[in-house]
Design a protein around this motif. Sequence first.
Motif, PDB file in Angstrom:
ATOM      1  N   MET A 118       0.809  -1.072  -0.125  1.00 54.40           N
ATOM      2  CA  MET A 118      -0.092   0.170  -0.067  1.00 54.40           C
ATOM      3  C   MET A 118       0.893   1.277   0.182  1.00 54.40           C
ATOM      4  SD  MET A 118      -1.318  -0.478   3.990  1.00 54.40           S
ATOM      5  CE  MET A 118      -0.426  -0.566   5.241  1.00 54.40           C
TER       6      MET A 118
ATOM      7  N   GLY B 258      -7.965  -0.616   3.098  1.00 55.68           N
ATOM      8  CA  GLY B 258      -7.947  -1.987   2.689  1.00 55.68           C
ATOM      9  C   GLY B 258      -7.542  -3.016   3.661  1.00 55.68           C
TER      10      GLY B 258
ATOM     11  N   ILE C 113      -6.014  -1.065  -4.468  1.00 57.87           N
ATOM     12  CA  ILE C 113      -6.329  -2.012  -3.202  1.00 57.87           C
ATOM     13  C   ILE C 113      -7.753  -2.715  -3.647  1.00 57.87           C
ATOM     14  CG2 ILE C 113      -7.021  -1.667  -0.606  1.00 57.87           C
ATOM     15  CD1 ILE C 113      -4.101  -0.736  -1.525  1.00 57.87           C
TER      16      ILE C 113
ATOM     17  N   GLN D  20      -6.687  -5.801  -5.050  1.00 57.63           N
ATOM     18  CA  GLN D  20      -6.341  -6.985  -3.973  1.00 57.63           C
ATOM     19  C   GLN D  20      -7.340  -7.437  -3.300  1.00 57.63           C
ATOM     20  OE1 GLN D  20      -3.821  -4.902  -1.133  1.00 57.63           O
ATOM     21  NE2 GLN D  20      -2.201  -4.287  -2.417  1.00 57.63           N
TER      22      GLN D  20
END
Lengths: 344, 325
Positions: free
Chosen positions: A297, B155, B186, B189
Amino acid sequence: METALLEVKNLAVHFQTAGEPGGAGIAGGVSAGVIKAVDGVSFQLLPGETFGLVGESGCGKSVTALSLLKLLPTPPAILAGGEVIYRPEKKRPGKDLWQLPHGDLLKLRGKEISLIFQEPMTSLNPVMKIGRQIGEALRIHSAEKTPAAKEIRREVLAMLTRVGIHHPERAYDAYPHELSGGMRQRAMIAMALICRPKLVIADEPTTALDVTIQAQILELLKELQASYHLSLLLITHNLGIIAETAHRVAVMYMGRIVELASVKELFHNPLHPYTLGLFSSIPRLDKEEALAAIPGMVPDPLRLPAGCYFAPRCPKAMEVCHREYPMSREVAPGHTVACWLQEK
Amino acid sequence: MAKLLEVKDLKKYFPVRSAPLGFGRKWVKAVDRVSFTIAPGETLGLVGESGCGKTTVGRSILRLIEPTGGKVFFKGTDITSLAGKKVRLFRPKMQIVFQDPYSSLNPRMVVLDLVGEGLHGVSLQKKKDLVVGVLERVGLSPEILYHYPHEFSGGQRQRIAIARAILLQPELLICDEAVSALDVSIQAQIINLLIKLRQEMKMAYLFISHDLAVVKHISHRVAVMYLGQIMEVAPTKRLFANPLHPYTKFLLAAVPVPDPECKRERLVLSGEAQMGADFARTRVDEGCCFAPRCPYAEDRCRREEPPLVTAGKGHQVKCFLVKSK
């Protein structure tokens, strides 16, 4: 190259944060420090062009937009450096918006440069009728004496019709809450265009809307842009909107532009690994492909990596990437990338 | 095909205010005679624009809100007629992941308690083991057991919410806009995680979303809702390759395609869906609810309501223009 209407050079906007020192959590909790929200952003906006600024939340795209007109409260924002050269007449030298006296800037805001915000419910005044709000700009910005109320009303109604509101008379006397989201956004656009600006900054203009309404608003923006010869700075996180509306686009990551190119060039020949990652992580209607997500991230803005900010997530990161931030390099005419992979 | 979930004529009406003493009270038909089934291990995507009732469908199935009418069968048992505590016996088998991971996790609970809340009568050690196991499954490190939600990114929070939902190994997971609040990188994912979990745990999903591309990516079948009704249901490939209902066509055409070369026929739907009080006022109970915006509407569309006709294998459409097969 054409003379730019707006030239942004090395823009830097920082934020002073006051947190609890040492209160860092897993994802970077609260801790004090200076966040470089926009860190050396440069781009040009040509007359009549739509320039897209795309990136994920927190990448600094909205801060860039708001800082151009000095709309950020200072403090906490710090306009740390850079120039915003606005050149309304080609032959004359431009003026730096950040150096203008406050009064002169006020004269430009809403008249020559206007804004369309994301959420029309929060950016319209809830206790003021739509018509009056739109006419406000006319009352403030008229050159000599304030035009007659009738004149203003006529012009506002014409503009409401122009942006596709079917019952302009009814909308004129309505409060924002009485209109639907799509209608409010149309009213917002009418407000931005009422003084016939040269430049419109649209910050996520359709994000709060449903797709069918979004399509209506995008069509309207495109059509108005062509007929008024507007320059549009379009800020969005949606690459689909960029592909359909913008001419050129800059991809931002952690306050910096990582890649800048014409829309065609960027979509056909994306070079920065972050741009590539973005493309492979959007689910698409026109293709069947497994999603390749970008691992990890975004880093904590208070603890940025030493080298390239994308290096910790980059599949192609090399040793140098972790050491030094790459310079922006022109790889093809009009296509610049800040990536060590492009260094020959 | 065995049915895991069968929804039959589900209705949820909400009263509109301003009815003196309840006389002549108007109702908004948030969900209006919705029927569908989900097979074990299958993912049904439910798409529609805001206010179309897709979230209300999801919540009514779990009885988080009480449906006004209709039946919901879970493995053959009618859950709508179950009283009080018996509903709870079904909840472990049907879980939900909400949209906003910032408001759906209790800010005062640590991850261990958040994720393990559904466990009863197990020792602390057992609870820890189970929670750690499920955290690893969703890609989180076991070190986070004693951290609070505010310490995580969006996330990561959504991963915690998913861990919490799958801890009891549900057979049906309702994902209500579960990836809508996340950034694209995100979001990808989490979508990949949901696809992985579906395979590993043989779960069925009811995947509620407004994002057609996401729904296309994850669903086996897709149902399109408009103003409380299902307008079209079809296997995913079929629906996206050959949409039959005019609303579906417009909806698909409205999604911006990330390809500047892609020159499509521009279909822009005019008008807006009438919702809320406006809807109750203007809605005539006869005719197709899409007729006021439909460019192909005929007199008949405004007079009678079209039936749901079968237009192919597993493909049903609620439109007069579509000939049944």
